[in-house]
Design a protein around this motif. Structure first.
Motif, PDB file in Angstrom:
ATOM      1  N   VAL A 257       1.166  -1.140  -0.358  1.00  0.00           N
ATOM      2  CA  VAL A 257       0.024  -0.231   0.037  1.00  0.00           C
ATOM      3  C   VAL A 257       0.951   1.082   0.182  1.00  0.00           C
ATOM      4  O   VAL A 257       1.165   1.225   1.114  1.00  0.00           O
ATOM      5  CB  VAL A 257      -0.959  -0.173   1.260  1.00  0.00           C
ATOM      6  N   ALA A 258       0.462   1.673  -1.431  1.00  0.00           N
ATOM      7  CA  ALA A 258       2.007   3.254  -1.555  1.00  0.00           C
ATOM      8  C   ALA A 258       1.245   4.351  -1.698  1.00  0.00           C
ATOM      9  O   ALA A 258       0.381   4.118  -1.429  1.00  0.00           O
ATOM     10  CB  ALA A 258       2.782   2.656  -2.581  1.00  0.00           C
ATOM     11  N   PRO A 259       1.551   5.650  -1.076  1.00  0.00           N
ATOM     12  CA  PRO A 259       1.558   7.085  -1.394  1.00  0.00           C
ATOM     13  C   PRO A 259       1.009   7.166  -2.970  1.00  0.00           C
ATOM     14  O   PRO A 259       1.339   6.767  -3.474  1.00  0.00           O
ATOM     15  CB  PRO A 259       2.348   7.513  -1.041  1.00  0.00           C
ATOM     16  N   SER A 260       0.515   7.825  -3.314  1.00  0.00           N
ATOM     17  CA  SER A 260       0.576   8.000  -4.413  1.00  0.00           C
ATOM     18  C   SER A 260       1.408   8.853  -5.537  1.00  0.00           C
ATOM     19  O   SER A 260       1.793   8.722  -6.857  1.00  0.00           O
ATOM     20  CB  SER A 260      -1.358   9.040  -5.356  1.00  0.00           C
ATOM     21  N   GLU A 261       1.994   9.417  -4.063  1.00  0.00           N
ATOM     22  CA  GLU A 261       3.050   9.684  -5.035  1.00  0.00           C
ATOM     23  C   GLU A 261       3.918   9.145  -5.777  1.00  0.00           C
ATOM     24  O   GLU A 261       5.168   9.143  -6.697  1.00  0.00           O
ATOM     25  CB  GLU A 261       4.620  10.748  -3.754  1.00  0.00           C
ATOM     26  N   VAL A 262       4.482   7.829  -5.634  1.00  0.00           N
ATOM     27  CA  VAL A 262       4.758   6.617  -5.719  1.00  0.00           C
ATOM     28  C   VAL A 262       4.762   6.585  -7.781  1.00  0.00           C
ATOM     29  O   VAL A 262       5.431   6.195  -8.483  1.00  0.00           O
ATOM     30  CB  VAL A 262       4.791   5.503  -5.318  1.00  0.00           C
ATOM     31  N   GLN A 263       3.078   6.575  -7.392  1.00  0.00           N
ATOM     32  CA  GLN A 263       2.643   6.588  -9.385  1.00  0.00           C
ATOM     33  C   GLN A 263       3.004   7.630  -9.973  1.00  0.00           C
ATOM     34  O   GLN A 263       2.688   7.381 -11.217  1.00  0.00           O
ATOM     35  CB  GLN A 263       0.926   6.062  -8.662  1.00  0.00           C
ATOM     36  N   ASP A 264       2.832   8.512  -8.965  1.00  0.00           N
ATOM     37  CA  ASP A 264       3.522   9.819  -9.543  1.00  0.00           C
ATOM     38  C   ASP A 264       4.782  10.459 -10.113  1.00  0.00           C
ATOM     39  O   ASP A 264       4.744  10.755 -11.171  1.00  0.00           O
ATOM     40  CB  ASP A 264       3.168  11.153  -9.403  1.00  0.00           C
ATOM     41  N   THR A 265       5.153   9.248  -9.724  1.00  0.00           N
ATOM     42  CA  THR A 265       7.011   9.260 -10.238  1.00  0.00           C
ATOM     43  C   THR A 265       7.355   8.136 -10.903  1.00  0.00           C
ATOM     44  O   THR A 265       7.633   6.861 -10.897  1.00  0.00           O
ATOM     45  CB  THR A 265       7.834   8.989  -8.883  1.00  0.00           C
ATOM     46  N   GLU A 266       8.469   9.189 -12.028  1.00  0.00           N
ATOM     47  CA  GLU A 266       8.024   7.962 -13.479  1.00  0.00           C
ATOM     48  C   GLU A 266       9.024   6.654 -12.990  1.00  0.00           C
ATOM     49  O   GLU A 266       8.509   5.390 -13.154  1.00  0.00           O
ATOM     50  CB  GLU A 266       9.348   8.392 -14.964  1.00  0.00           C
ATOM     51  N   SER A 267      10.209   6.631 -11.507  1.00  0.00           N
ATOM     52  CA  SER A 267      10.883   5.703 -11.659  1.00  0.00           C
ATOM     53  C   SER A 267      10.159   4.205 -11.133  1.00  0.00           C
ATOM     54  O   SER A 267       9.780   3.538 -10.921  1.00  0.00           O
ATOM     55  CB  SER A 267      12.250   5.794 -11.314  1.00  0.00           C
ATOM     56  N   THR A 268       9.952   4.512  -9.699  1.00  0.00           N
ATOM     57  CA  THR A 268       8.706   4.234  -9.000  1.00  0.00           C
ATOM     58  C   THR A 268       7.824   3.149  -9.483  1.00  0.00           C
ATOM     59  O   THR A 268       7.444   2.373  -9.277  1.00  0.00           O
ATOM     60  CB  THR A 268       8.582   4.796  -7.535  1.00  0.00           C
ATOM     61  N   ARG A 269       6.742   4.044 -10.334  1.00  0.00           N
ATOM     62  CA  ARG A 269       5.651   3.430 -10.784  1.00  0.00           C
ATOM     63  C   ARG A 269       6.325   2.171 -12.055  1.00  0.00           C
ATOM     64  O   ARG A 269       5.982   1.386 -11.771  1.00  0.00           O
ATOM     65  CB  ARG A 269       5.603   4.532 -11.878  1.00  0.00           C
ATOM     66  N   ALA A 270       7.713   2.796 -12.649  1.00  0.00           N
ATOM     67  CA  ALA A 270       8.340   1.976 -13.570  1.00  0.00           C
ATOM     68  C   ALA A 270       8.168   0.638 -12.425  1.00  0.00           C
ATOM     69  O   ALA A 270       8.137  -0.591 -12.968  1.00  0.00           O
ATOM     70  CB  ALA A 270       8.850   1.851 -14.325  1.00  0.00           C
ATOM     71  N   TYR A 271       9.182   0.769 -11.881  1.00  0.00           N
ATOM     72  CA  TYR A 271       9.669  -0.393 -10.893  1.00  0.00           C
ATOM     73  C   TYR A 271       8.626  -1.094 -11.065  1.00  0.00           C
ATOM     74  O   TYR A 271       8.861  -2.318 -10.569  1.00  0.00           O
ATOM     75  CB  TYR A 271      10.317   0.502  -9.853  1.00  0.00           C
ATOM     76  N   CYS A 272       7.883  -0.741  -9.516  1.00  0.00           N
ATOM     77  CA  CYS A 272       6.101  -1.132  -9.040  1.00  0.00           C
ATOM     78  C   CYS A 272       5.742  -2.564 -10.747  1.00  0.00           C
ATOM     79  O   CYS A 272       5.652  -3.384  -9.995  1.00  0.00           O
ATOM     80  CB  CYS A 272       6.054  -0.642  -8.511  1.00  0.00           C
ATOM     81  N   GLU A 273       5.700  -1.877 -11.078  1.00  0.00           N
ATOM     82  CA  GLU A 273       4.625  -2.435 -12.410  1.00  0.00           C
ATOM     83  C   GLU A 273       5.726  -3.329 -13.064  1.00  0.00           C
ATOM     84  O   GLU A 273       5.262  -4.588 -13.543  1.00  0.00           O
ATOM     85  CB  GLU A 273       4.617  -1.687 -13.663  1.00  0.00           C
ATOM     86  N   ARG A 274       6.933  -3.410 -12.600  1.00  0.00           N
ATOM     87  CA  ARG A 274       7.736  -4.761 -13.608  1.00  0.00           C
ATOM     88  C   ARG A 274       8.531  -5.423 -11.907  1.00  0.00           C
ATOM     89  O   ARG A 274       8.056  -6.883 -11.916  1.00  0.00           O
ATOM     90  CB  ARG A 274       8.944  -4.169 -12.842  1.00  0.00           C
ATOM     91  N   LEU A 275       7.707  -5.159 -10.538  1.00  0.00           N
ATOM     92  CA  LEU A 275       8.120  -5.669  -9.616  1.00  0.00           C
ATOM     93  C   LEU A 275       6.923  -6.855  -9.315  1.00  0.00           C
ATOM     94  O   LEU A 275       6.497  -8.144  -9.035  1.00  0.00           O
ATOM     95  CB  LEU A 275       7.895  -4.158  -8.421  1.00  0.00           C
TER      96      LEU A 275
END
Length: 439
Positions: free
Chosen positions: A322-340
């Protein structure tokens, strides 16, 4: 033994403001002096709690502490009626007034360190209130935090609530924000990871290293943990000086999984080796290390990727982040979570929540909760009105909508009526939680 993790979130108080009081917390410094919205902050926090409740988890809440802290202002030499004290402080020491009004107890990951009964020698659940001695505004919290914990976990057949460690730099303790428990299942014996930033007596340049090794070792002993099941690891100076003022800004773990940034620990290989040795015969450690090449440390800290809640959710075969929406708004963390989540690792889903009011002051979803692993008997023995239902969340939100301001600027702390507003709001919240003795 059957047990489950209960998340006790801090109910954000009516004095939520951007005071910029926390050295080393980049978000706190960046937004210092901005206008906050206490009503929105509390409603966001309660909606996060509702989301986890609806996911089938047991969700608790801790009340805000009394603010302003008049004991501080009287100790600083101000006297007279409450209104006279505030008037004097506003005119002569506005920073002290900000400190007296701090709502930082909302981040209950700093309230205490918790060891479940499966890990302790006496078979009780142990909680040690954090002294938070590094920052003045936070050092005021522990007496009231201890009182809250004693009111909730008062049955000494099941619980042991310890007072804070000595208020000295060598015992500096920031609570569960520097503590991770790993296990096969919540009710099984586990391994407790204590992360510290400095040794006793050590002087370090740069941002403050808030957790002392002596504090972590003292808590481990006080909780009666098996020495072979406690692991002490040093947080990297790189992470601290980049703004990871607590370990939970670069690391989170639950069950058998540790999720962390490449720069989290001073010696990652040694830390993982000690964890594997400590967990031998209990569970097979799963480590998920996020490379700096994929998520720069700056992005990890700005987005609070690791200040997320990592949860065992009923009906889910893999863990949920359960991540803050800022993770979704940051390109590198959003892409990492998608791969994860596309892989076959231990984390299978990422849910995003809006806690922007808290994030702007330097606290994400993980800061807002204290994890307490409890058996059914322990859940039944604790104060029941802090265990949330939909109706109780509705009742708390009704108080917030009625009693909280939707705008709070630094100069508003000098408003002589604000202290009365805060007292009335807190008393109404305590009434919903049946904790009137804390008023």
């Amino acid at each position: 033994m059957s047990a489950r993790e209960v998340n006790f979130d801090g109910l954000i108080g009516p004095t939520h403001n951007y005071g910029g009081l926390s050295d080393g917390n980049l978000a706190s410094s960046r937004n210092a002096g901005d206008v906050s919205n206490p009503r929105e902050a509390a409603l966001q926090g309660l909606e996060k709690m509702r989301t986890l409740l609806r996911a089938g988890l047991t969700q608790g809440v801790l009340p805000p502490l009394p603010r302003p802290n008049f004991d501080l202002l009287v100790s600083a030499g101000f006297s007279g009626s409450d209104r006279q004290i505030i008037e004097q402080a506003a005119a002569q020491a506005p920073r002290l007034l900000k400190i007296a009004y701090s709502a930082s107890s909302m981040w209950t990951a700093n309230a205490a360190t918790v060891s479940p009964s499966a890990d302790t020698q006496d078979g009780r659940l142990h909680l040690t209130a954090a002294n938070l001695s590094t920052m003045l505004h936070r050092s005021l919290e522990h007496p009231d935090t201890t009182a809250s914990l004693q009111a909730i976990f008062g049955d000494d057949r099941h619980f042991a609530v310890h007072a804070a460690l000595p208020m000295h730099a060598d015992f500096a303790d920031e609570g569960a924000a520097n503590h991770v428990r790993l296990c096969a299942t919540h009710g099984a014996p586990g391994v407790e990871l204590f992360v510290y930033g400095r040794d006793a007596g050590e002087s370090i340049a740069g941002y403050p290293s808030r957790q002392a090794r002596l504090a972590s070792e003292s808590i481990s002993r006080g909780h009666g943990l098996a020495p072979g099941r406690s692991v002490f690891a040093r947080q990297s100076a790189e992470a601290i000086n980049a703004g990871a003022f607590h370990n939970d800004v670069v690391c989170v773990g639950t069950a058998d999984t540790l999720f962390f940034h490449e720069a989290a620990f001073e010696d990652t290989a040694a830390t993982l080796d000690r964890l594997r040795k400590a967990s031998d015969g209990l569970f097979d450690l799963k480590s998920v290390m996020v490379p700096a090449a994929e998520v720069p440390l700056e992005d990890a800290i700005r987005s609070y990727l690791f200040n997320s809640q990592l949860l065992v959710v009923p009906g889910e075969s893999r863990l949920v982040l359960v991540a803050p929406s800022e993770v979704q708004d940051t390109e590198s963390t959003r892409a990492y979570c998608e791969r994860l989540i596309s892989g076959n690792g231990p984390i299978g889903r990422v849910d995003y929540v809006d806690v922007r009011q808290s994030m702007r002051n330097g606290g994400g979803p993980a800061c807002l909760r204290l994890r307490v692993v409890m058996t059914d008997a322990e859940i039944a023995a604790c104060h029941q009105a802090v265990l949330l239902t939909e109706d109780r969340i509705d009742a708390l939100q009704a108080v917030v909508r009625t009693a909280y301001r939707d705008r709070l600027a630094p100069e508003d702390l000098a408003d002589l009526s604000f202290a009365d507003e805060c007292r009335i709001a807190r008393e109404a919240l305590l009434d919903v939680l049946e904790l009137e003795e804390l008023a």
